[in-house]
Write a protein that holds these residues in place. Structure first.
Motif, PDB file in Angstrom:
ATOM      1  N   PHE A 275       0.874  -1.054  -0.192  1.00 39.44           N
ATOM      2  CA  PHE A 275       0.027   0.107   0.062  1.00 39.44           C
ATOM      3  C   PHE A 275       0.788   1.202  -0.151  1.00 39.44           C
ATOM      4  CE2 PHE A 275      -2.482  -3.273   2.060  1.00 39.44           C
ATOM      5  CZ  PHE A 275      -3.683  -3.432   1.608  1.00 39.44           C
ATOM      6  N   ASN A 276       0.439   2.016  -0.862  1.00 38.73           N
ATOM      7  CA  ASN A 276       0.868   3.487  -0.803  1.00 38.73           C
ATOM      8  C   ASN A 276       0.319   4.405   0.260  1.00 38.73           C
ATOM      9  OD1 ASN A 276       2.765   2.903  -3.077  1.00 38.73           O
ATOM     10  ND2 ASN A 276       1.353   3.891  -4.396  1.00 38.73           N
ATOM     11  N   LEU A 277       0.864   5.014   1.296  1.00 40.44           N
ATOM     12  CA  LEU A 277       0.489   5.715   2.153  1.00 40.44           C
ATOM     13  C   LEU A 277       0.874   7.163   2.065  1.00 40.44           C
ATOM     14  CD1 LEU A 277       0.612   3.424   5.445  1.00 40.44           C
ATOM     15  CD2 LEU A 277      -1.336   3.551   3.566  1.00 40.44           C
ATOM     16  N   SER A 278       0.041   7.995   1.724  1.00 38.64           N
ATOM     17  CA  SER A 278       0.238   9.286   1.253  1.00 38.64           C
ATOM     18  C   SER A 278      -0.683  10.299   1.421  1.00 38.64           C
ATOM     19  CB  SER A 278       0.764   9.455  -0.118  1.00 38.64           C
ATOM     20  OG  SER A 278       1.096  10.841  -0.389  1.00 38.64           O
ATOM     21  N   GLY A 279      -0.494  11.623   1.852  1.00 40.05           N
ATOM     22  CA  GLY A 279      -1.754  12.622   1.979  1.00 40.05           C
ATOM     23  C   GLY A 279      -1.852  13.333   0.621  1.00 40.05           C
ATOM     24  N   ARG A 280      -3.084  13.914   0.763  1.00 34.62           N
ATOM     25  CA  ARG A 280      -3.798  14.482  -0.182  1.00 34.62           C
ATOM     26  C   ARG A 280      -2.971  15.494  -0.730  1.00 34.62           C
ATOM     27  NH1 ARG A 280     -10.041  12.967  -0.697  1.00 34.62           N
ATOM     28  NH2 ARG A 280      -9.881  10.659  -0.704  1.00 34.62           N
ATOM     29  N   ASP A 333      -6.213  13.604   5.346  1.00 30.05           N
ATOM     30  CA  ASP A 333      -6.465  14.782   4.606  1.00 30.05           C
ATOM     31  C   ASP A 333      -6.037  15.888   5.403  1.00 30.05           C
ATOM     32  OD1 ASP A 333      -7.879  14.997   2.357  1.00 30.05           O
ATOM     33  OD2 ASP A 333      -9.793  14.461   3.186  1.00 30.05           O
ATOM     34  N   THR A 334      -5.241  15.670   6.547  1.00 29.35           N
ATOM     35  CA  THR A 334      -4.745  16.846   7.288  1.00 29.35           C
ATOM     36  C   THR A 334      -4.080  17.776   6.469  1.00 29.35           C
ATOM     37  OG1 THR A 334      -4.421  15.376   9.114  1.00 29.35           O
ATOM     38  CG2 THR A 334      -3.275  17.220   9.320  1.00 29.35           C
ATOM     39  N   PRO A 335      -4.439  19.109   6.735  1.00 28.40           N
ATOM     40  CA  PRO A 335      -3.757  20.338   5.841  1.00 28.40           C
ATOM     41  C   PRO A 335      -2.418  20.430   5.981  1.00 28.40           C
ATOM     42  CG  PRO A 335      -5.297  21.137   7.214  1.00 28.40           C
ATOM     43  CD  PRO A 335      -5.381  19.620   7.415  1.00 28.40           C
ATOM     44  N   LEU A 336      -1.606  21.057   5.222  1.00 30.34           N
ATOM     45  CA  LEU A 336      -0.134  21.380   5.378  1.00 30.34           C
ATOM     46  C   LEU A 336       0.054  22.312   6.386  1.00 30.34           C
ATOM     47  CD1 LEU A 336       2.713  21.022   4.194  1.00 30.34           C
ATOM     48  CD2 LEU A 336       2.100  22.856   2.532  1.00 30.34           C
ATOM     49  N   ASP A 337      -0.936  23.362   6.769  1.00 25.80           N
ATOM     50  CA  ASP A 337      -0.495  24.258   7.766  1.00 25.80           C
ATOM     51  C   ASP A 337      -0.639  23.466   8.956  1.00 25.80           C
ATOM     52  OD1 ASP A 337      -3.352  23.741   7.745  1.00 25.80           O
ATOM     53  OD2 ASP A 337      -3.991  25.580   8.129  1.00 25.80           O
ATOM     54  N   VAL A 338      -1.306  22.608   9.542  1.00 26.40           N
ATOM     55  CA  VAL A 338      -1.442  21.672  10.669  1.00 26.40           C
ATOM     56  C   VAL A 338       0.060  21.146  10.717  1.00 26.40           C
ATOM     57  CG1 VAL A 338      -2.575  19.948  11.972  1.00 26.40           C
ATOM     58  CG2 VAL A 338      -4.033  21.580  10.821  1.00 26.40           C
ATOM     59  N   MET A 339       0.440  20.409   9.719  1.00 22.25           N
ATOM     60  CA  MET A 339       1.609  19.774   9.704  1.00 22.25           C
ATOM     61  C   MET A 339       2.587  20.779  10.063  1.00 22.25           C
ATOM     62  SD  MET A 339       1.500  17.185   6.483  1.00 22.25           S
ATOM     63  CE  MET A 339      -0.286  17.163   5.604  1.00 22.25           C
ATOM     64  N   VAL A 340       2.960  21.797   9.423  1.00 26.47           N
ATOM     65  CA  VAL A 340       4.060  22.898   9.463  1.00 26.47           C
ATOM     66  C   VAL A 340       3.860  23.548  10.990  1.00 26.47           C
ATOM     67  CG1 VAL A 340       5.033  25.058   8.637  1.00 26.47           C
ATOM     68  CG2 VAL A 340       4.167  23.150   7.030  1.00 26.47           C
ATOM     69  N   ASP A 341       2.888  23.676  11.385  1.00 25.35           N
ATOM     70  CA  ASP A 341       2.563  24.491  12.772  1.00 25.35           C
ATOM     71  C   ASP A 341       3.169  23.286  13.797  1.00 25.35           C
ATOM     72  OD1 ASP A 341       1.597  26.649  11.504  1.00 25.35           O
ATOM     73  OD2 ASP A 341      -0.340  26.249  12.379  1.00 25.35           O
ATOM     74  N   GLU A 342       2.901  22.184  13.687  1.00 23.39           N
ATOM     75  CA  GLU A 342       3.371  21.351  14.602  1.00 23.39           C
ATOM     76  C   GLU A 342       4.992  21.007  14.669  1.00 23.39           C
ATOM     77  OE1 GLU A 342       3.061  16.445  15.474  1.00 23.39           O
ATOM     78  OE2 GLU A 342       1.159  17.647  15.403  1.00 23.39           O
ATOM     79  N   VAL A 343       5.607  21.381  13.454  1.00 25.13           N
ATOM     80  CA  VAL A 343       6.969  21.053  13.221  1.00 25.13           C
ATOM     81  C   VAL A 343       7.479  22.354  13.824  1.00 25.13           C
ATOM     82  CG1 VAL A 343       9.003  20.951  11.811  1.00 25.13           C
ATOM     83  CG2 VAL A 343       6.735  19.906  11.455  1.00 25.13           C
ATOM     84  N   VAL A 344       6.873  23.686  13.752  1.00 26.39           N
ATOM     85  CA  VAL A 344       7.444  24.834  14.247  1.00 26.39           C
ATOM     86  C   VAL A 344       7.441  24.782  15.672  1.00 26.39           C
ATOM     87  CG1 VAL A 344       6.964  27.352  14.299  1.00 26.39           C
ATOM     88  CG2 VAL A 344       6.641  26.293  12.216  1.00 26.39           C
ATOM     89  N   ALA A 345       6.374  24.334  16.234  1.00 25.11           N
ATOM     90  CA  ALA A 345       6.400  24.197  17.744  1.00 25.11           C
ATOM     91  C   ALA A 345       7.208  23.340  18.369  1.00 25.11           C
ATOM     92  CB  ALA A 345       4.845  23.886  18.195  1.00 25.11           C
ATOM     93  N   TRP A 346       7.702  22.219  17.550  1.00 24.91           N
ATOM     94  CA  TRP A 346       8.678  21.446  17.958  1.00 24.91           C
ATOM     95  C   TRP A 346      10.070  21.866  17.608  1.00 24.91           C
ATOM     96  CZ3 TRP A 346       9.922  16.773  20.403  1.00 24.91           C
ATOM     97  CH2 TRP A 346      11.297  16.302  19.912  1.00 24.91           C
ATOM     98  N   VAL A 347      10.328  22.488  16.790  1.00 22.46           N
ATOM     99  CA  VAL A 347      11.719  23.059  16.857  1.00 22.46           C
ATOM    100  C   VAL A 347      11.893  24.369  17.537  1.00 22.46           C
ATOM    101  CG1 VAL A 347      13.411  24.128  15.093  1.00 22.46           C
ATOM    102  CG2 VAL A 347      11.872  22.389  14.271  1.00 22.46           C
ATOM    103  N   ARG A 348      11.025  25.055  17.908  1.00 20.01           N
ATOM    104  CA  ARG A 348      11.079  26.203  18.634  1.00 20.01           C
ATOM    105  C   ARG A 348      11.420  25.657  20.325  1.00 20.01           C
ATOM    106  NH1 ARG A 348       9.365  31.167  17.374  1.00 20.01           N
ATOM    107  NH2 ARG A 348       8.016  31.524  15.712  1.00 20.01           N
ATOM    108  N   GLU A 349      10.620  24.408  20.563  1.00 15.37           N
ATOM    109  CA  GLU A 349      10.767  23.870  21.884  1.00 15.37           C
ATOM    110  C   GLU A 349      12.057  23.307  22.107  1.00 15.37           C
ATOM    111  OE1 GLU A 349       9.034  19.981  24.207  1.00 15.37           O
ATOM    112  OE2 GLU A 349       7.999  20.846  22.462  1.00 15.37           O
ATOM    113  N   THR A 350      12.784  22.606  20.961  1.00 19.56           N
ATOM    114  CA  THR A 350      13.806  21.845  21.063  1.00 19.56           C
ATOM    115  C   THR A 350      15.025  22.754  20.816  1.00 19.56           C
ATOM    116  OG1 THR A 350      13.549  20.850  18.934  1.00 19.56           O
ATOM    117  CG2 THR A 350      12.917  19.569  20.870  1.00 19.56           C
ATOM    118  N   GLU A 351      14.990  23.756  19.880  1.00 22.22           N
ATOM    119  CA  GLU A 351      16.272  24.184  19.505  1.00 22.22           C
ATOM    120  C   GLU A 351      16.316  25.643  19.935  1.00 22.22           C
ATOM    121  OE1 GLU A 351      18.697  22.927  18.153  1.00 22.22           O
ATOM    122  OE2 GLU A 351      17.857  20.842  17.936  1.00 22.22           O
TER     123      GLU A 351
END
Length: 357
Positions: A275-280, A333-351
């Protein structure tokens, strides 16, 4: 959590604590999300990881009565055999991976290490499959389609094009051959999942340093979104983009990806299937650079500086995902802004936490 217990798929919540799953690479970026998804669905989980990439788990999982974490090498067949006792499922997720920079710098290590990992998983699965073990779910990669020239590639196309030119892509294709060979000779049932551009919190700076001083400056992290996020937080401008920026990618939220992997593990219709598992949602790399910059530095202008691409950079990665939708009921179907915002919060917290104080 996306994909709550019993919401979709078969058997996880209903069978509850009676179903035990072994996950290798459990302390890694994707592995942590998979463990969380399994626990939310009522499974008992044993996770194995040697902490070789980050030194400590990418994301710390809270204490849970149905969760056991073991530090060890997933290529250790004796250890793996012991942990697989009484397991109903085995998700073979452990692999040496770190993005495009690793593919260039660690080509031999990737090939040799990952072959040891998959052979150990298959052999232990074959030894245990006459007991409770139903099958092994192997985590492959979108890179098996590296030689595909167009879009909409679907399951089976990996056998119709030239084999991958990178050691990582070639080895991930070998993972699939291991799975099929173990079934052919020993009757060990399998499911193959191919993640596409997984995005979420958890990727830190790995200890590997590029052997080339030029390469050290090209990416601060192994994957494009956390790399762009960190450089946007540092206000790098002009903003460097490798290649002409017209490379196209679809992106998949890590929680969605974990749900898809568990659905594939659960489904009886997934026996001996891939199976290919990918967002839209997808975009070009240039569009992604501007999008990330605007999320981090809204209202500030950006100037993009295009640089030489990595060798073997895939131009278009846009798969056909109908099989996963039709067989597993999986849609991401999770949109790109949700993904990016989670990464932003993670990088802010860790770095950046110390610098912001």
């Amino acid at each position: 959590m996306t994909g709550a217990a019993g919401q979709d798929g078969m058997g996880g919540h209903e069978e509850g604590n009676n179903v035990k799953v072994l996950v290798t690479g459990a302390a890694g970026f994707l592995g942590g999300y998979v463990v969380e998804e399994l626990l939310a669905r009522g499974y008992t989980v044993v996770g194995l990881d040697n902490h070789s990439k980050y030194g400590q788990p990418a994301r710390t999982l809270p204490a849970h009565e149905r969760w056991t974490s073991v530090v060890g090498d997933a290529a250790d067949k004796d250890l793996l055999y012991e942990l697989a006792a009484d397991c109903d499922h085995f998700i073979a997720n452990a692999a040496l991976i770190g993005g495009v920079r690793y593919m260039k710098d660690l080509a031999y290590d990737i090939l040799a290490t990952n072959n040891r990992l998959v052979s150990a998983a298959a052999e232990v699965g074959m030894r245990r499959h006459g007991e409770k073990l139903r099958k092994v779910t192997y985590v492959s990669s979108s890179m098996v389609y590296e030689g595909h020239p167009g879009t909409g590639f679907r399951e089976g196309n990996e056998l119709e094009v030239a084999p991958p030119s990178t050691a990582y892509g070639f080895q991930k294709l070998a993972v699939e051959y291991y799975a099929k060979a173990a079934w052919s000779q020993y009757g060990l049932r399998y499911t193959i999942v191919r993640p596409f551009n997984c995005v979420g919190a958890g990727e830190r700076h790995a200890p590997h340093v590029s052997t080339s001083s030029d390469e050290q400056q090209r990416m601060v992290r192994g994957h494009v979104i956390p790399d762009f996020v960190e450089r946007a937080l540092r206000r790098e401008n002009p903003f460097r983009v490798l290649g002409d920026g017209q490379q196209y990618r679809t992106f998949t939220y890590a929680r969605d990806m974990a749900r898809g992997i568990v659905l594939a593990m659960e489904s009886e219709a997934a026996f001996n299937e891939d199976f290919n598992l990918s967002g839209r949602h997808g975009c070009t790399i240039a569009e992604l650079a501007r999008f990330v910059w605007d999320r981090v530095n809204p209202g500030e202008p950006i100037s993009i500086q295009y640089e030489q691409a990595f060798p073997n950079d895939v131009r278009i990665r846009k798969p056909d995902t109908r099989k996963a939708s039709e067989v597993l009921g999986f849609v991401a179907d999770t949109p790109l802004d949700v993904m990016v915002d989670e990464v932003v919060a993670w990088v802010r917290e860790t770095e950046f936490a110390a610098a912001d104080q």
